[in-house]
Design a protein around this motif. Structure first.
Motif, PDB file in Angstrom:
ATOM      1  N   THR A  78      42.736  28.895 -19.712  1.00  0.00           N
ATOM      2  CA  THR A  78      42.956  27.650 -18.958  1.00  0.00           C
ATOM      3  C   THR A  78      43.712  27.941 -17.656  1.00  0.00           C
ATOM      4  OG1 THR A  78      44.957  27.148 -20.183  1.00  0.00           O
ATOM      5  CG2 THR A  78      42.944  26.144 -20.985  1.00  0.00           C
ATOM      6  N   HIS A 108      43.273  20.996 -18.009  1.00  0.00           N
ATOM      7  CA  HIS A 108      44.393  20.077 -18.225  1.00  0.00           C
ATOM      8  C   HIS A 108      44.364  19.440 -19.600  1.00  0.00           C
ATOM      9  CE1 HIS A 108      45.091  20.117 -13.802  1.00  0.00           C
ATOM     10  NE2 HIS A 108      46.297  20.272 -14.322  1.00  0.00           N
ATOM     11  N   LEU A 138      42.360  26.954 -13.948  1.00  0.00           N
ATOM     12  CA  LEU A 138      43.109  26.156 -12.980  1.00  0.00           C
ATOM     13  C   LEU A 138      43.259  26.866 -11.648  1.00  0.00           C
ATOM     14  CD1 LEU A 138      45.837  24.465 -15.153  1.00  0.00           C
ATOM     15  CD2 LEU A 138      44.063  23.371 -13.802  1.00  0.00           C
ATOM     16  N   ARG A 167      55.172  26.914 -16.003  1.00  0.00           N
ATOM     17  CA  ARG A 167      53.742  26.608 -15.928  1.00  0.00           C
ATOM     18  C   ARG A 167      53.152  26.315 -17.286  1.00  0.00           C
ATOM     19  NH1 ARG A 167      50.524  30.436 -11.799  1.00  0.00           N
ATOM     20  NH2 ARG A 167      48.745  29.246 -12.550  1.00  0.00           N
ATOM     21  N   LYS A 168      52.432  25.238 -17.343  1.00  0.00           N
ATOM     22  CA  LYS A 168      51.721  24.866 -18.561  1.00  0.00           C
ATOM     23  C   LYS A 168      50.388  25.598 -18.606  1.00  0.00           C
ATOM     24  CE  LYS A 168      53.053  20.149 -19.845  1.00  0.00           C
ATOM     25  NZ  LYS A 168      52.539  18.769 -19.850  1.00  0.00           N
ATOM     26  N   PRO A 169      49.877  26.060 -19.679  1.00  0.00           N
ATOM     27  CA  PRO A 169      50.538  26.005 -20.981  1.00  0.00           C
ATOM     28  C   PRO A 169      51.577  27.119 -21.103  1.00  0.00           C
ATOM     29  CG  PRO A 169      48.378  27.024 -21.183  1.00  0.00           C
ATOM     30  CD  PRO A 169      48.550  26.672 -19.750  1.00  0.00           C
ATOM     31  N   PHE A 170      52.633  26.869 -21.812  1.00  0.00           N
ATOM     32  CA  PHE A 170      53.668  27.890 -22.029  1.00  0.00           C
ATOM     33  C   PHE A 170      53.839  28.074 -23.517  1.00  0.00           C
ATOM     34  CE2 PHE A 170      55.592  23.732 -21.192  1.00  0.00           C
ATOM     35  CZ  PHE A 170      56.241  23.485 -22.383  1.00  0.00           C
ATOM     36  N   LEU A 177      47.385  23.016 -26.545  1.00  0.00           N
ATOM     37  CA  LEU A 177      47.731  24.438 -26.630  1.00  0.00           C
ATOM     38  C   LEU A 177      49.226  24.640 -26.670  1.00  0.00           C
ATOM     39  CD1 LEU A 177      45.442  26.491 -24.227  1.00  0.00           C
ATOM     40  CD2 LEU A 177      45.733  26.745 -26.698  1.00  0.00           C
ATOM     41  N   THR A 178      49.921  23.912 -25.808  1.00  0.00           N
ATOM     42  CA  THR A 178      51.379  24.016 -25.767  1.00  0.00           C
ATOM     43  C   THR A 178      51.966  23.562 -27.098  1.00  0.00           C
ATOM     44  OG1 THR A 178      51.286  23.583 -23.402  1.00  0.00           O
ATOM     45  CG2 THR A 178      53.430  23.324 -24.445  1.00  0.00           C
ATOM     46  N   ASN A 221      45.465  22.057 -22.139  1.00  0.00           N
ATOM     47  CA  ASN A 221      46.823  22.585 -21.998  1.00  0.00           C
ATOM     48  C   ASN A 221      47.842  21.958 -22.950  1.00  0.00           C
ATOM     49  OD1 ASN A 221      46.690  24.658 -20.278  1.00  0.00           O
ATOM     50  ND2 ASN A 221      47.077  23.471 -18.430  1.00  0.00           N
ATOM     51  N   ALA A 240      51.025  22.083 -14.946  1.00  0.00           N
ATOM     52  CA  ALA A 240      49.899  22.985 -14.769  1.00  0.00           C
ATOM     53  C   ALA A 240      49.512  23.033 -13.303  1.00  0.00           C
ATOM     54  CB  ALA A 240      48.719  22.512 -15.604  1.00  0.00           C
ATOM     55  N   TYR A 241      50.003  22.032 -12.563  1.00  0.00           N
ATOM     56  CA  TYR A 241      49.681  21.970 -11.129  1.00  0.00           C
ATOM     57  C   TYR A 241      50.692  22.790 -10.348  1.00  0.00           C
ATOM     58  CZ  TYR A 241      47.025  17.783 -12.475  1.00  0.00           C
ATOM     59  OH  TYR A 241      46.167  16.905 -13.056  1.00  0.00           O
ATOM     60  N   LEU A 242      50.328  24.045 -10.102  1.00  0.00           N
ATOM     61  CA  LEU A 242      51.220  24.948  -9.386  1.00  0.00           C
ATOM     62  C   LEU A 242      51.558  24.398  -8.000  1.00  0.00           C
ATOM     63  CD1 LEU A 242      52.516  27.750  -9.640  1.00  0.00           C
ATOM     64  CD2 LEU A 242      50.496  28.701  -8.557  1.00  0.00           C
ATOM     65  N   ALA A 248      45.460  30.105 -23.567  1.00  0.00           N
ATOM     66  CA  ALA A 248      46.283  29.687 -22.433  1.00  0.00           C
ATOM     67  C   ALA A 248      45.904  30.477 -21.175  1.00  0.00           C
ATOM     68  CB  ALA A 248      47.752  29.884 -22.747  1.00  0.00           C
TER      69      ALA A 248
END
Lengths: 137, 457
Positions: free
Chosen positions: B290, B247, B294, A113-116, B253-254, B250, A93-95, B287
């Motif tokens: 979030t 975070h 971020l 990228r999370k979430p996917f 969700l995934t 996430n 998630a940390y681009l 998603a």
């Protein structure tokens, strides 16, 4: 560690190693991939992943970034050093962790990228393995 | 009127430096005349007495002695009084001259001190009329001395603070409030709000009307700095919270998305498939939220590269076309001329996408226009719509994070906040002009050469 769908017939199907400290993510990606023709292995951290790379025939490394011990980028670099020259997908998630890598280090690392969602990861995996290695439905 | 009030609370404002010597002179002169008159009166009394005694068969010697006394005593008394008077006169004049000189010197010193004081000093009479002001006071109000002195201090107080300013002065005069800090906003000449801290002192001369000294310090800049600090801290803590929440959410969700897809691949029942699709769609909405959180929480460092801006705009236009309603025309005034800019293409494209999406959402029918202007070292990209427009009270809050005018589920309230952060990290700015009922124009101004790589974290 565990080959979820390895069988004699699929011995030549692509081997994918999933590395994530979250058991749910590991199992669910493996479960999803097992619906397709992949040999799926999983590991909870970098050390375990390096053992699997050593022991098995892995074609693609799919790793989380933030894990206890070495992070995903460090795992990819350790794998390269150990001559496992496989393409890698970095899930984060940390681009910025990806953006901070210089072009040389980014080489052969794909960012996911999370979430996917399921489609995205399947698409990326198929793309990284290339048409020749793409599993048949 | 001068500035004696501050020169020393003992000296009343009306007291002149040379008022004491004439008073003393008058007293001395009166005393001398009185002494002489009494002595002369006594002499005459003695003469009358002597004549009466002489007539009544007294000796000639006694009569002569008494007569001499009657004539000489007033004369002697007059001489003594004259000497006494002149001696006193001399010393009084000398003291007066020296005093006046010292006073003049001290007054000049204090005047200088007050004139050069960094704080505005206003001397007010009990009716709030300004008797005196120093240079800092003039500067504070942006007015000349003539425009302040003689006017009521209340003329410079904004209407909404008038009542409290009046009661403050009244209380001070009644001795109800101690010398204290009093914060107020004043209407400066250039209409910019002026935030001040005020201290006051009531001076009560024994022989004159009381007067009040206001010491006014401009704290506008400090207040602004404090406000910015609080704001920065507020955004930073909000960013940390947003990042934490995003975070934490996430991973589940995934997992939901992966599990849904796994089930979908294993069952063929169309009804279940339909429901799984709905779960997946909801997951994508979550998603997206979030993801926005971020981006807002940690936009990261920008990676500027030489970019053809017309390409970015074209990509953004294509990406947002699905949001354009059937009755809405897009007027693309990007032109064909190349405009190269050193920007982070991903982020700037996202800014254009956000602005175009907003424009389409605000426009049920009419026109959305995107225009690119080459301004030399800067470029301006403006996106206008003929939509509903934005009321002024909303305009000021529009770039705030989590502020949204959209219906629940339609927007996170982060799009414009993120866009502003992205543009700011390029050293640029987004401005808005809008007229309710006529439409809005958002203008992104960017330097062609981004000022280095600036982290916006």
């Amino acid at each position: 560690m565990l080959a979820m769908s390895a069988s004699d017939e699929s011995a030549r199907s692509p081997g994918v190693l999933i590395v994530d400290d979250d058991a749910g993510i590991r199992e669910n990606i493996a479960d999803l991939l097992s619906t397709e023709d992949y040999r799926v292995y999983s590991a909870a951290d970098a050390d375990e992943a390096l053992h699997v790379l050593e022991a098995e025939d892995i074609d693609l490394l799919v790793t989380d970034f933030q894990m206890p011990g070495r992070n995903g980028v460090e795992l990819i670099e350790a794998a390269r050093k150990a001559n496992h020259l496989v393409p890698a997908i970095l899930m984060t998630a940390y681009l910025y962790v990806y953006e901070q890598l210089d072009a040389d280090r980014r080489k052969d690392i794909t960012l996911l990228r999370k979430p996917f969602d399921a489609d995205e990861i399947l698409r990326e995996i198929a793309a990284r393995l290339g048409d020749g290695n793409a599993p048949k439905r | 009127m001068t500035i004696p009030p501050a020169a020393g609370p003992k000296a009343p404002p009306s007291a002149g430096a040379d008022s004491k010597p004439p008073g003393n002179r008058r007293t001395l002169f009166g005393a001398t005349i009185l002494i002489w008159a009494v002595t002369a009166g006594l002499g005459i009394l003695f003469s009358v007495f002597a004549v009466a005694i002489g007539l009544q068969a007294a000796t000639f010697d006694v009569m002569r002695w008494l007569l001499a006394l009657a004539i000489e005593a007033p004369l002697a008394a007059g001489i003594i009084a004259l000497i006494w008077y002149s001696r006193n006169m001399h010393s009084a004049t000398a003291a007066g001259e020296a005093g006046a000189q010292a006073l003049a010197h001290s007054e000049a010193k204090y005047r200088e001190l007050i004139a050069s004081a960094p704080d505005g000093i206003f001397v007010l009479d009990p009716q709030a009329k300004v008797i005196d002001v120093n240079g800092a006071g003039e500067e504070l109000f942006g007015l000349s001395r003539a425009e302040i002195v003689g006017h009521s201090f209340m003329e410079f107080v904004p209407p909404e603070r008038l009542e409290s300013a009046r009661s403050y002065l009244a209380d001070r005069l009644k001795g109800l409030r101690a010398t204290e800090l009093y914060e107020a906003t004043f209407a400066a000449a250039d209409l910019k709000p002026l935030h001040v801290q005020l201290r006051s002192q009531v001076v009560r001369p024994s022989d004159a009307e009381p007067y009040v000294v206001y010491i006014v310090r401009d704290v506008t800049a400090q207040r602004e700095a404090l406000r910015n600090l609080v704001e920065t801290e507020r955004w930073a803590s909000m960013g940390r919270l947003a990042s934490f929440v995003a975070h934490e959410i996430n991973t589940p969700l995934t997992n939901i998305s992966l599990l849904t897809a796994s089930i979908s691949r294993r069952v063929s029942d169309p009804e279940i498939q339909e429901r799984l699709k709905k779960i997946a769609a909801q997951g994508r909405i979550a998603a997206n939220i979030t993801g926005e959180l971020l981006k807002f929480a940690r936009p990261g460092a920008i990676s500027p590269i030489e970019t053809e801006l017309t390409d970015l705009i074209r990509a953004a236009v294509e990406q947002t076309d699905a949001f354009r309603k059937p009755g809405v025309e897009l007027r693309d005034e990007t032109g064909t001329r190349s405009v190269v800019c050193t920007v982070d293409p991903m982020r700037i494209q996202e800014v254009f996408v956000n602005l175009l999406k907003n424009a389409y959402e605000a426009t049920p029918r009419g026109r959305v226009r995107i225009r690119l202007q080459d301004l030399g070292s800067l470029v301006a990209v403006s996106i206008s719509d003929t939509g509903s427009g934005i009321p002024p009270e909303i305009q000021s809050r529009l770039f705030e994070a989590f502020f949204t005018t959209k219906k629940k589920g339609e927007g996170t309230g982060l799009g414009l906040a993120i866009s502003r952060n992205f543009v700011a990290s390029h050293g640029g700015d987004i401005t808005l002009t809008s007229e309710p009922g006529k439409g809005s124009t958002f203008t992104v101004v960017l330097p062609k050469q981004a000022p280095g790589v600036r982290a916006t974290e």
